[in-house]
Every structure is written in structure tokens, then in C-alpha cells.
Write a protein that holds these residues in place. Structure first.
Motif, PDB file in Angstrom:
ATOM      1  N   UNK A  83       0.843  -1.187   0.000  1.00 32.79           N
ATOM      2  CA  UNK A  83       0.000   0.000   0.000  1.00 32.79           C
ATOM      3  C   UNK A  83       0.879   1.238   0.000  1.00 32.79           C
ATOM      4  N   UNK A  84       0.738   2.063  -1.048  1.00 34.19           N
ATOM      5  CA  UNK A  84       1.596   3.224  -1.208  1.00 34.19           C
ATOM      6  C   UNK A  84       0.771   4.459  -1.555  1.00 34.19           C
ATOM      7  N   UNK A  85       1.283   5.632  -1.150  1.00 40.86           N
ATOM      8  CA  UNK A  85       0.740   6.908  -1.603  1.00 40.86           C
ATOM      9  C   UNK A  85       1.784   7.496  -2.545  1.00 40.86           C
ATOM     10  N   UNK A  86       1.348   7.856  -3.747  1.00 38.52           N
ATOM     11  CA  UNK A  86       2.253   8.371  -4.775  1.00 38.52           C
ATOM     12  C   UNK A  86       2.423   9.882  -4.663  1.00 38.52           C
ATOM     13  N   UNK A  87       3.404  10.418  -5.376  1.00 39.58           N
ATOM     14  CA  UNK A  87       3.649  11.867  -5.384  1.00 39.58           C
ATOM     15  C   UNK A  87       2.414  12.632  -5.840  1.00 39.58           C
ATOM     16  N   UNK A  88       1.612  12.020  -6.694  1.00 37.92           N
ATOM     17  CA  UNK A  88       0.393  12.661  -7.192  1.00 37.92           C
ATOM     18  C   UNK A  88      -0.707  12.690  -6.136  1.00 37.92           C
ATOM     19  N   UNK A  89      -0.498  11.964  -5.018  1.00 36.59           N
ATOM     20  CA  UNK A  89      -1.511  11.864  -3.980  1.00 36.59           C
ATOM     21  C   UNK A  89      -2.381  10.628  -4.117  1.00 36.59           C
ATOM     22  N   UNK A  90      -2.282   9.961  -5.263  1.00 35.03           N
ATOM     23  CA  UNK A  90      -3.073   8.748  -5.488  1.00 35.03           C
ATOM     24  C   UNK A  90      -2.546   7.605  -4.635  1.00 35.03           C
ATOM     25  N   UNK A  91      -3.457   6.690  -4.283  1.00 33.93           N
ATOM     26  CA  UNK A  91      -3.058   5.475  -3.581  1.00 33.93           C
ATOM     27  C   UNK A  91      -2.851   4.375  -4.607  1.00 33.93           C
ATOM     28  N   UNK A  92      -1.911   3.483  -4.321  1.00 31.65           N
ATOM     29  CA  UNK A  92      -1.594   2.421  -5.266  1.00 31.65           C
ATOM     30  C   UNK A  92      -1.194   1.156  -4.526  1.00 31.65           C
ATOM     31  N   UNK A  93      -1.430  -0.001  -5.170  1.00 31.32           N
ATOM     32  CA  UNK A  93      -1.011  -1.272  -4.575  1.00 31.32           C
ATOM     33  C   UNK A  93       0.374  -1.696  -5.061  1.00 31.32           C
ATOM     34  N   UNK A  94       1.029  -0.818  -5.824  1.00 34.13           N
ATOM     35  CA  UNK A  94       2.424  -1.073  -6.200  1.00 34.13           C
ATOM     36  C   UNK A  94       3.173   0.249  -6.293  1.00 34.13           C
ATOM     37  N   UNK A  95       4.484   0.166  -6.194  1.00 31.52           N
ATOM     38  CA  UNK A  95       5.343   1.341  -6.228  1.00 31.52           C
ATOM     39  C   UNK A  95       6.539   1.036  -7.114  1.00 31.52           C
ATOM     40  N   UNK A  96       6.897   1.984  -7.958  1.00 32.84           N
ATOM     41  CA  UNK A  96       8.064   1.846  -8.822  1.00 32.84           C
ATOM     42  C   UNK A  96       9.187   2.648  -8.167  1.00 32.84           C
ATOM     43  N   UNK A  97      10.141   1.959  -7.566  1.00 32.36           N
ATOM     44  CA  UNK A  97      11.206   2.615  -6.814  1.00 32.36           C
ATOM     45  C   UNK A  97      12.391   2.975  -7.728  1.00 32.36           C
ATOM     46  N   UNK A  98      12.140   3.960  -8.606  1.00 36.82           N
ATOM     47  CA  UNK A  98      13.195   4.367  -9.539  1.00 36.82           C
ATOM     48  C   UNK A  98      14.340   5.081  -8.835  1.00 36.82           C
ATOM     49  N   UNK A  99      14.095   5.673  -7.674  1.00 40.51           N
ATOM     50  CA  UNK A  99      15.200   6.313  -6.937  1.00 40.51           C
ATOM     51  C   UNK A  99      16.246   5.251  -6.596  1.00 40.51           C
ATOM     52  N   UNK A 100      15.768   4.064  -6.216  1.00 41.59           N
ATOM     53  CA  UNK A 100      16.695   2.958  -5.942  1.00 41.59           C
ATOM     54  C   UNK A 100      17.384   2.532  -7.238  1.00 41.59           C
ATOM     55  N   UNK A 101      16.601   2.394  -8.306  1.00 38.17           N
ATOM     56  CA  UNK A 101      17.142   1.895  -9.575  1.00 38.17           C
ATOM     57  C   UNK A 101      18.268   2.772 -10.097  1.00 38.17           C
ATOM     58  N   UNK A 102      18.068   4.098 -10.005  1.00 39.20           N
ATOM     59  CA  UNK A 102      19.065   4.994 -10.610  1.00 39.20           C
ATOM     60  C   UNK A 102      20.321   5.146  -9.768  1.00 39.20           C
ATOM     61  N   UNK A 103      20.375   4.442  -8.629  1.00 38.83           N
ATOM     62  CA  UNK A 103      21.619   4.418  -7.873  1.00 38.83           C
ATOM     63  C   UNK A 103      22.554   3.312  -8.359  1.00 38.83           C
ATOM     64  N   UNK A 104      22.064   2.466  -9.277  1.00 43.52           N
ATOM     65  CA  UNK A 104      22.882   1.395  -9.838  1.00 43.52           C
ATOM     66  C   UNK A 104      23.447   1.845 -11.184  1.00 43.52           C
ATOM     67  N   UNK A 105      24.769   1.941 -11.321  1.00 42.76           N
ATOM     68  CA  UNK A 105      25.366   2.433 -12.573  1.00 42.76           C
ATOM     69  C   UNK A 105      24.933   1.668 -13.816  1.00 42.76           C
ATOM     70  N   UNK A 106      24.776   0.355 -13.722  1.00 43.95           N
ATOM     71  CA  UNK A 106      24.421  -0.430 -14.904  1.00 43.95           C
ATOM     72  C   UNK A 106      23.013  -0.057 -15.394  1.00 43.95           C
ATOM     73  N   UNK A 107      22.090   0.205 -14.471  1.00 40.38           N
ATOM     74  CA  UNK A 107      20.730   0.606 -14.852  1.00 40.38           C
ATOM     75  C   UNK A 107      20.756   2.006 -15.450  1.00 40.38           C
TER      76      UNK A 107
END
Length: 177
Positions: free
Chosen positions: A21-45
Motif C-alpha cells: 500500500x503506497x501513496x504516490x507523489x500525485x496523492x493517489x493510492x496504489x497497490x504497487x510502487x516503482x522505486x526508480x530512486x533505488x534503480x538509478x543508484x545502480x550504474x548499470x541501470x
């Protein structure tokens, strides 16, 4: 057509898509979250994202690459390094000290700019960044997002006459499983 298979594999391996259960930056609630902040910490990604976007714009006449703070700045920086295009960073709001600029980097009148973003839901923050570029004399030619949640961003961009180009749509990710 963007060949995103390797990027999808990388995001899966690094558990970027989370369920719960997540609240998105848009304020919407969602049952999934895309953690791109984590992803972009990996040089290969980050490198793969930069290669895909640079390849997509290779036949275009582009002067600058821009990204709104915070999540898109590493992506825009990686694309800048890969493409050899100068970088623009778009603040959420003008700071009240120093140069008080909304845009960091040199934006010249009529510069042709691509904008990048990590994730879009409604597209609001990226549209705000595009408006800042256009209000300061730049011309946004293309808009890229790593992951489109497919919750209205593409349609919002179409209303503004801009095509949003996702590297991955959420449905592609879930259909790959």
C-alpha cells in the motif's frame, strides 16, 4: 522502437517494482510502487537508460537534455554524458538565495531540448518542468520517462501537443512476469 528487454530484466533483478500500500507523489493510492530512486543508484541501470534515450534521439537536432529535480537529475546527467549534450536541471521552485534560478545550466533562446523523468503517473511534475523550459525560451522536442504508470500522463501530454515516450510501461513490466 526501443528495445527495453534488458532494462526490464535489470529492474526485476533489482526489485524496483514493489507491491503493498503506497501513496504516490500525485496523492493517489496504489497497490504497487516503482522505486526508480533505488534503480538509478545502480550504474548499470543508469547507463542502460542513458543508452536507450541517446539511441532514440541520435537522428534529432537536440541542443540540451533536461530533468526536473530530484529523480530525473541523475537520468538527465547520464544522458548528457552518453550523448555529449549539455545538461539543464529544473528546480521544483526558485530558490530564495544565490542566483534564484528555476533552471540550472545554460538555456539559450530557441534551444531544442529533450526532457527526461523517472516515473510518471499524471505527468504533472514533468509538464511543469516543460513549461519552465518553454517560458525561458527553450523548445521541448521530446519527453522521455523510464516508467509510465499508465494513469493519464500520456493523455495529459497529448493535450499539450507533446508525445510522452516511455522506455517501459507498467503493463509491459507486469506482462513480462
Amino acid at each position: 522502437m526501443i528495445d527495453n528487454g534488458y532494462l526490464i530484466d535489470l529492474l526485476k533483478e533489482n526489485e524496483v517494482f514493489l507491491e503493498g500500500d503506497f501513496v504516490l507523489a500525485s496523492g493517489k493510492k496504489s497497490n504497487y510502487y516503482v522505486n526508480m530512486k533505488k534503480a538509478i543508484t545502480f550504474p548499470v541501470i543508469l547507463s542502460e537508460i542513458a543508452k536507450l534515450i541517446t539511441e532514440a534521439i541520435s537522428n534529432d537536432s537536440i541542443d540540451k537534455v533536461a530533468g526536473p529535480a530530484l529523480g530525473a537529475v541523475p537520468i538527465a546527467t547520464a544522458v548528457s554524458l552518453e550523448s555529449k549534450l549539455p545538461l539543464l536541471m529544473i528546480r521544483k521552485e526558485k530558490k530564495g538565495y544565490g542566483t534564484s534560478k528555476l533552471i540550472e545550466g545554460e538555456l539559450n533562446p530557441d534551444d531544442e531540448v529533450i526532457v527526461v523523468e523517472d516515473v510518471t503517473t499524471t505527468g504533472g511534475s514533468l509538464l511543469k518542468a516543460i513549461k519552465a523550459i518553454e517560458d525561458n525560451g527553450g523548445k521541448v522536442k521530446r519527453a522521455f520517462v523510464v516508467v509510465d504508470r499508465e494513469e493519464g500522463a500520456k493523455e495529459a501530454f497529448e493535450k499539450e501537443g507533446i508525445t510522452l515516450e516511455p522506455l517501459i510501461s507498467v503493463n509491459e513490466f507486469f506482462n513480462e512476469e
